[in-house]
Write a protein that holds these residues in place. Structure first.
Motif, PDB file in Angstrom:
ATOM      1  N   ILE A  21     122.647   7.272  79.295  1.00 48.56           N
ATOM      2  CA  ILE A  21     124.028   7.541  78.870  1.00 48.56           C
ATOM      3  C   ILE A  21     124.362   9.009  79.154  1.00 48.56           C
ATOM      4  O   ILE A  21     123.567   9.909  78.855  1.00 48.56           O
ATOM      5  CB  ILE A  21     124.206   7.244  77.357  1.00 48.56           C
ATOM      6  CG1 ILE A  21     123.924   5.770  77.070  1.00 48.56           C
ATOM      7  CG2 ILE A  21     125.608   7.637  76.891  1.00 48.56           C
ATOM      8  CD1 ILE A  21     123.869   5.424  75.584  1.00 48.56           C
ATOM      9  N   ASP A  22     125.538   9.229  79.735  1.00 46.59           N
ATOM     10  CA  ASP A  22     125.960  10.592  80.054  1.00 46.59           C
ATOM     11  C   ASP A  22     126.667  11.197  78.832  1.00 46.59           C
ATOM     12  O   ASP A  22     127.896  11.226  78.751  1.00 46.59           O
ATOM     13  CB  ASP A  22     126.886  10.556  81.283  1.00 46.59           C
ATOM     14  CG  ASP A  22     127.302  11.950  81.709  1.00 46.59           C
ATOM     15  OD1 ASP A  22     126.749  12.940  81.166  1.00 46.59           O
ATOM     16  OD2 ASP A  22     128.199  12.055  82.573  1.00 46.59           O
ATOM     17  N   PHE A  23     125.865  11.680  77.877  1.00 45.74           N
ATOM     18  CA  PHE A  23     126.444  12.211  76.639  1.00 45.74           C
ATOM     19  C   PHE A  23     127.315  13.443  76.907  1.00 45.74           C
ATOM     20  O   PHE A  23     128.246  13.716  76.152  1.00 45.74           O
ATOM     21  CB  PHE A  23     125.337  12.542  75.630  1.00 45.74           C
ATOM     22  CG  PHE A  23     124.663  11.318  75.067  1.00 45.74           C
ATOM     23  CD1 PHE A  23     125.309  10.533  74.115  1.00 45.74           C
ATOM     24  CD2 PHE A  23     123.399  10.937  75.481  1.00 45.74           C
ATOM     25  CE1 PHE A  23     124.692   9.400  73.598  1.00 45.74           C
ATOM     26  CE2 PHE A  23     122.777   9.805  74.978  1.00 45.74           C
ATOM     27  CZ  PHE A  23     123.432   9.037  74.033  1.00 45.74           C
ATOM     28  N   ALA A  24     127.007  14.169  78.002  1.00 44.50           N
ATOM     29  CA  ALA A  24     127.794  15.373  78.309  1.00 44.50           C
ATOM     30  C   ALA A  24     129.242  15.022  78.650  1.00 44.50           C
ATOM     31  O   ALA A  24     130.128  15.872  78.563  1.00 44.50           O
ATOM     32  CB  ALA A  24     127.144  16.118  79.467  1.00 44.50           C
ATOM     33  N   SER A  25     129.492  13.774  79.040  1.00 45.04           N
ATOM     34  CA  SER A  25     130.855  13.417  79.428  1.00 45.04           C
ATOM     35  C   SER A  25     131.689  12.874  78.254  1.00 45.04           C
ATOM     36  O   SER A  25     132.812  12.419  78.442  1.00 45.04           O
ATOM     37  CB  SER A  25     130.818  12.385  80.572  1.00 45.04           C
ATOM     38  OG  SER A  25     130.353  11.151  80.048  1.00 45.04           O
ATOM     39  N   ILE A  26     131.148  12.929  77.045  1.00 45.18           N
ATOM     40  CA  ILE A  26     131.895  12.441  75.875  1.00 45.18           C
ATOM     41  C   ILE A  26     133.176  13.265  75.710  1.00 45.18           C
ATOM     42  O   ILE A  26     133.142  14.496  75.800  1.00 45.18           O
ATOM     43  CB  ILE A  26     131.045  12.569  74.575  1.00 45.18           C
ATOM     44  CG1 ILE A  26     129.831  11.656  74.646  1.00 45.18           C
ATOM     45  CG2 ILE A  26     131.886  12.251  73.343  1.00 45.18           C
ATOM     46  CD1 ILE A  26     128.822  11.892  73.515  1.00 45.18           C
ATOM     47  N   ASP A  27     134.267  12.563  75.461  1.00 47.72           N
ATOM     48  CA  ASP A  27     135.529  13.237  75.182  1.00 47.72           C
ATOM     49  C   ASP A  27     135.553  13.565  73.682  1.00 47.72           C
ATOM     50  O   ASP A  27     136.050  12.795  72.874  1.00 47.72           O
ATOM     51  CB  ASP A  27     136.698  12.317  75.581  1.00 47.72           C
ATOM     52  CG  ASP A  27     138.040  12.935  75.267  1.00 47.72           C
ATOM     53  OD1 ASP A  27     138.076  14.098  74.787  1.00 47.72           O
ATOM     54  OD2 ASP A  27     139.063  12.252  75.481  1.00 47.72           O
ATOM     55  N   LYS A  28     134.994  14.735  73.335  1.00 46.47           N
ATOM     56  CA  LYS A  28     134.834  15.083  71.916  1.00 46.47           C
ATOM     57  C   LYS A  28     136.173  15.142  71.183  1.00 46.47           C
ATOM     58  O   LYS A  28     136.252  14.818  70.001  1.00 46.47           O
ATOM     59  CB  LYS A  28     134.108  16.415  71.772  1.00 46.47           C
ATOM     60  CG  LYS A  28     132.650  16.359  72.149  1.00 46.47           C
ATOM     61  CD  LYS A  28     131.954  17.661  71.786  1.00 46.47           C
ATOM     62  CE  LYS A  28     130.553  17.681  72.370  1.00 46.47           C
ATOM     63  NZ  LYS A  28     129.872  18.935  72.179  1.00 46.47           N
ATOM     64  N   SER A  29     137.215  15.563  71.903  1.00 45.15           N
ATOM     65  CA  SER A  29     138.515  15.704  71.225  1.00 45.15           C
ATOM     66  C   SER A  29     139.044  14.342  70.757  1.00 45.15           C
ATOM     67  O   SER A  29     139.849  14.260  69.842  1.00 45.15           O
ATOM     68  CB  SER A  29     139.536  16.366  72.158  1.00 45.15           C
ATOM     69  OG  SER A  29     139.773  15.504  73.255  1.00 45.15           O
ATOM     70  N   ALA A  30     138.562  13.259  71.371  1.00 48.77           N
ATOM     71  CA  ALA A  30     139.046  11.920  71.010  1.00 48.77           C
ATOM     72  C   ALA A  30     138.325  11.355  69.796  1.00 48.77           C
ATOM     73  O   ALA A  30     138.689  10.286  69.302  1.00 48.77           O
ATOM     74  CB  ALA A  30     138.882  10.976  72.210  1.00 48.77           C
ATOM     75  N   ILE A  31     137.294  12.049  69.308  1.00 43.52           N
ATOM     76  CA  ILE A  31     136.468  11.430  68.267  1.00 43.52           C
ATOM     77  C   ILE A  31     136.069  12.391  67.141  1.00 43.52           C
ATOM     78  O   ILE A  31     135.875  11.957  65.999  1.00 43.52           O
ATOM     79  CB  ILE A  31     135.204  10.790  68.923  1.00 43.52           C
ATOM     80  CG1 ILE A  31     134.391   9.955  67.924  1.00 43.52           C
ATOM     81  CG2 ILE A  31     134.280  11.812  69.560  1.00 43.52           C
ATOM     82  CD1 ILE A  31     134.684   8.514  67.993  1.00 43.52           C
TER      83      ILE A  31
END
Ligand SMILES: [Fe+2]
Ligand SMILES: [Fe+2]
Length: 280
Positions: A21-31
């Motif tokens: 899983i590419d955790f670096a690509s998480i859209d943190k602002s969405a969550i």
């Protein structure tokens, strides 16, 4: 190229691997500001990882059934624990300020005392029914949060976990059907097992996990029952829109040993009742 995890015998055991899983690509602002998701993900990560603790009790219960024991050891356990690791990794990426290890240590200490063989049904076939109820709970819960959440990495993770949980349900049901051929169960014993386990699903493990997650996240606020009630109310509000009630009823009714026509007859009133309870 996805990683393939092997068991001691060198067999591939996992359909997917959380290390891919590419955790670096998480859209943190969405969550990041979604408290409901934080509590749900952190609590679920603690509970899922605990599968390693109670697998031994299950293996003991089904000693003598080599096929089932092998599946528990080399598939089911690894998949459940992987759910925990994947959710933990997600939580640590999005909420690095949360001390996951302290919450896990406190949860584990309290939970270990509950993980006894007495918790299981005496009858192995009925324990398989109980397992199906637990897997129905997790399948439908991940189905609901997959429908609710918009962050793409988490949606994909929920989709993968949901598929595993549905496969677990199907496999436990297959084993149940084999057992019930040699020792058929009455509709009453199956229904009461379902009921017993359903009332537990909403209870102990998620409550204990939430309590420790809350205390670690809010060290200045001693945990109160009201905090759990507030969280449960938030979950219920979202469930009205996102929880797949028809899927849950269908999965549970399928377990009751009655003719197909009777299943259809009881399915609809049960669905209505479930929706009414959820509205309260
Ligand atoms: Fe799981
Ligand atoms: Fe599962």
């Amino acid at each position: 190229m996805p990683h393939t995890v092997k068991d001691e015998a060198g067999h591939a055991t996992l359909r997917w691997n959380y290390r891919d899983i590419d955790f670096a690509s998480i859209d943190k602002s969405a969550i990041h500001d979604d408290d409901l998701m934080f509590y749900m993900l952190a609590s679920a990560s603690l509970v899922e990882i605990m599968a390693e603790l109670y697998t031994d009790n299950l293996i003991e219960k089904f000693r003598g059934n080599a096929e089932l024991v092998e599946w528990l050891k080399s598939h089911w356990q690894h998949e459940e624990v992987q759910h925990g690791y994947a959710l933990k990794a997600y939580v640590r990426h999005v909420w690095p300020e949360f001390d996951w290890h302290t919450a896990n240590a406190r949860f584990r200490e309290e939970y270990v005392a509950l993980c006894t063989a007495e918790q299981l049904e005496d009858d192995p076939a009925l324990e398989l029914i109980a397992r199906c109820v637990v897997e129905t709970g997790t399948t439908t819960m991940y189905h609901a949060v997959h429908d609710y959440v918009r962050e793409p990495v988490l949606r994909k993770l929920f989709a993968d976990i949901k598929t595993d949980e549905a496969n677990h349900y199907a496999r436990f049901r297959q084993f149940y059907e084999i057992y019930s051929k040699s020792s058929p169960k009455s509709p009453w014993s199956v229904t009461s097992t379902i009921w017993r386990r359903m009332t537990e699903i909403r209870g102990e493990d998620s409550y204990i996990a939430f309590k420790h997650v809350f205390s670690v996240r809010n060290p200045a606020m001693p945990f109160q029952e009201q905090n759990w009630r507030d969280f449960s109310r938030m979950v219920k509000n979202k469930a009205r829109r996102h929880y797949p009630y028809p899927v849950a009823v269908k999965m549970l009714v399928k377990l009751i040993p009655v003719p197909l026509a009777v299943r259809h007859m009881i399915g609809w009133p049960l669905l209505g009742m479930a929706r009414l309870v959820a509205r309260k």
